[in-house]
Design a protein around this motif. Structure first.
Motif, PDB file in Angstrom:
ATOM      1  N   SER A 108       0.845  -1.193   0.000  1.00  0.00           N
ATOM      2  CA  SER A 108       0.000   0.000   0.000  1.00  0.00           C
ATOM      3  C   SER A 108       0.879   1.241   0.000  1.00  0.00           C
ATOM      4  O   SER A 108       1.965   1.260   0.599  1.00  0.00           O
ATOM      5  CB  SER A 108      -0.915   0.026   1.235  1.00  0.00           C
ATOM      6  N   ARG A 127      -0.349   6.774   3.405  1.00  0.00           N
ATOM      7  CA  ARG A 127      -1.694   6.972   3.948  1.00  0.00           C
ATOM      8  C   ARG A 127      -1.669   8.046   5.039  1.00  0.00           C
ATOM      9  O   ARG A 127      -2.345   7.939   6.057  1.00  0.00           O
ATOM     10  CB  ARG A 127      -2.231   5.665   4.538  1.00  0.00           C
ATOM     11  N   SER A 156      -3.140  -2.911  -1.004  1.00  0.00           N
ATOM     12  CA  SER A 156      -3.573  -4.154  -0.347  1.00  0.00           C
ATOM     13  C   SER A 156      -4.491  -3.891   0.841  1.00  0.00           C
ATOM     14  O   SER A 156      -5.257  -4.768   1.244  1.00  0.00           O
ATOM     15  CB  SER A 156      -2.338  -4.933   0.126  1.00  0.00           C
ATOM     16  N   ASP A 157      -4.439  -2.675   1.403  1.00  0.00           N
ATOM     17  CA  ASP A 157      -5.317  -2.366   2.540  1.00  0.00           C
ATOM     18  C   ASP A 157      -6.703  -1.902   2.091  1.00  0.00           C
ATOM     19  O   ASP A 157      -7.607  -1.705   2.912  1.00  0.00           O
ATOM     20  CB  ASP A 157      -4.674  -1.309   3.440  1.00  0.00           C
ATOM     21  N   LYS A 213      -7.634   0.957   1.114  1.00  0.00           N
ATOM     22  CA  LYS A 213      -7.962   2.307   1.549  1.00  0.00           C
ATOM     23  C   LYS A 213      -7.558   3.377   0.536  1.00  0.00           C
ATOM     24  O   LYS A 213      -7.706   4.565   0.789  1.00  0.00           O
ATOM     25  CB  LYS A 213      -7.299   2.594   2.893  1.00  0.00           C
TER      26      LYS A 213
END
Length: 437
Positions: free
Chosen positions: A180, A183, A274-275, A277
């Motif tokens: 990911s 974030r 992969s998360d 989000k």
């Protein structure tokens, strides 16, 4: 002779307008950088004009890159790439501010503002314009500072050493199978209708380059803000293994670059990761808007900074001049223009100034001048042929009053006999043979 002078003037004016129109297309204009002055924009792509996409410059305050374009801040734009003309800013101890508009950029679109060591690159590169970056896009690598890579759903700020295409980045968006992207923010804070930065409207960017008393870069501090929102978004990149390399690159000076491009494979920037989000589950380059924008540039010292480095020793760009016509009876004179878009100002005392495109004037002047030149050359050629025919047939050329025109005596030039009798005499008299010694 007066007619010839008029024709030459027409050809000159036509060619001047044609050259000015060409430079107006290749060189989009100047943008004002408060704290420095005017910077000329040099777009990439002159070597492949069939695919050439330029940028627009509006009122010396806004740069509008079109989809597929890239441009460099420079001292001048001449129609020839020269790395020594690219601006080289030392941002140590300083802050950069500007406004950007990403409202038409969806998933798969990337509007970028960054700095690269282009002035110090002496290799033309595969792009023929001395471009270099950390990803070796044009076959030349150099240090790169990405202040902005983003669209209305994602944002990345990344530091790159010369040999580090991945770099150290922060922001929001990106990822793929098993990983990911950054974030630091969320879609509730950054994105269309978000609470802090609503990307459907323009917003402000501030990038600070703090440095110690020895002017060594200690990191980058980025802030996004918007006039009608109280909250701001912040990024601090203080740890990077190649910070010393970037300090040296900034000390030598780095060139500002703006670009706008698209791809169906921008998951690294705006993918879900992969998360799950991230903002985009699929990129679609065909849905990217026609342009992005960057405006209201300024550079100033960080208040209280112990680093007092000079921004650059280079001089601001100079405005090009445009033709200005005051009236039908007045001569053409040059006037300093406030933009370099290539428009021609024509002033009529009853109508005021009118800005028109130089291309029609260029073509008209060039075609009229060229046609007149061809006509005159044809008349001269016809006259010469007629005269030669008269000489060969023995017919005297008649002047305006019916008298034979003066003909050079044969004695003055053996190749140009003066009369028909002399022509016949030369043809019948064998050449004198000189005895060999």
């Amino acid at each position: 002779m007066a007619v010839v002078k008029q024709i030459r003037s027409l050809v000159f004016v036509g060619n001047f307008f044609l050259l000015d129109a060409t430079l107006g297309k290749l060189c989009p204009g100047h943008v004002n950088v408060r704290g420095f002055g005017l910077a000329s924009l040099v777009p990439t792509g002159w070597m492949t004009l069939d695919d050439f996409e330029s940028v627009d410059v509006l009122n010396e305050r806004k740069v509008v890159p079109k989809l597929g374009s890239r441009a460099y801040f420079s001292e001048d734009c001449t129609g020839t790439y020269n790395s020594s003309q690219y601006l080289a800013f030392n941002l140590l101890g300083k802050s950069l501010r500007y406004t950007t508009d990403l409202s038409s950029l969806g998933c798969g679109c990337n509007a970028a503002l960054y700095f690269a060591s282009m002035r110090h690159n002496k290799q033309p590169s595969e792009c023929h314009d001395y471009y270099c970056d950390a990803n070796n896009i044009c076959g030349q690598s150099c240090a790169e500072l990405d202040i902005q890579e983003g669209n209305r759903y994602s944002w990345h700020t990344t530091l790159h050493g010369k040999e580090d295409p991945t770099g150290m980045g922060k922001g929001y968006g990106g990822g793929g199978a098993g990983w990911s992207g950054p974030r630091q923010w969320s879609f509730e804070e950054y994105g269309p209708g978000a609470g802090c930065i609503d990307t459907m409207k323009p917003f402000q960017v501030s990038a600070m380059f703090p440095a110690d008393q020895d002017c060594k870069l200690s990191g980058i501090q980025l802030t996004l803000s918007q006039a009608d929102h109280a909250c701001q978004l912040h990024l601090d990149i203080e740890t990077y293994g190649k910070m010393d390399e970037l300090s040296e690159a900034l000390h030598a000076g780095m060139t500002p670059v703006v670009s706008y491009w698209s791809s169906d494979d921008l998951g690294w920037m705006d993918g879900m990761g992969s998360d799950g989000k991230g903002p985009c589950n699929m990129d679609n380059a065909t849905l990217c808007g026609a342009s992005a924008s960057f405006s209201d540039f300024s550079i100033e010292d960080i208040v209280g900074s112990s680093c007092k480095a000079s921004l650059t020793s280079q001089k601001p760009a100079k405005r090009r001049t445009k033709l200005h016509h005051a009236s039908s009876a007045a001569p053409v004179r040059a006037e300093t223009a406030s933009t370099t878009s290539g428009d021609v100002l024509i002033e009529d005392q009853s109508q005021g100034r009118v800005g028109i495109s130089p291309f029609p004037l260029a073509l008209i002047g060039f075609l009229v001048g060229s046609t007149a030149t061809i006509a005159v050359l044809a008349v001269i050629s016809f006259a010469r042929n007629r005269r030669m025919k008269q000489v060969k047939t023995g017919a005297p050329a008649q002047g305006a009053a019916g008298m034979p025109n003066f003909v050079r005596p044969a004695s003055s030039n053996n190749l140009l006999p003066g009369t028909a009798d002399e022509v016949q005499e030369q043809q019948e008299t064998p050449p004198e043979v000189q005895p060999q010694m």
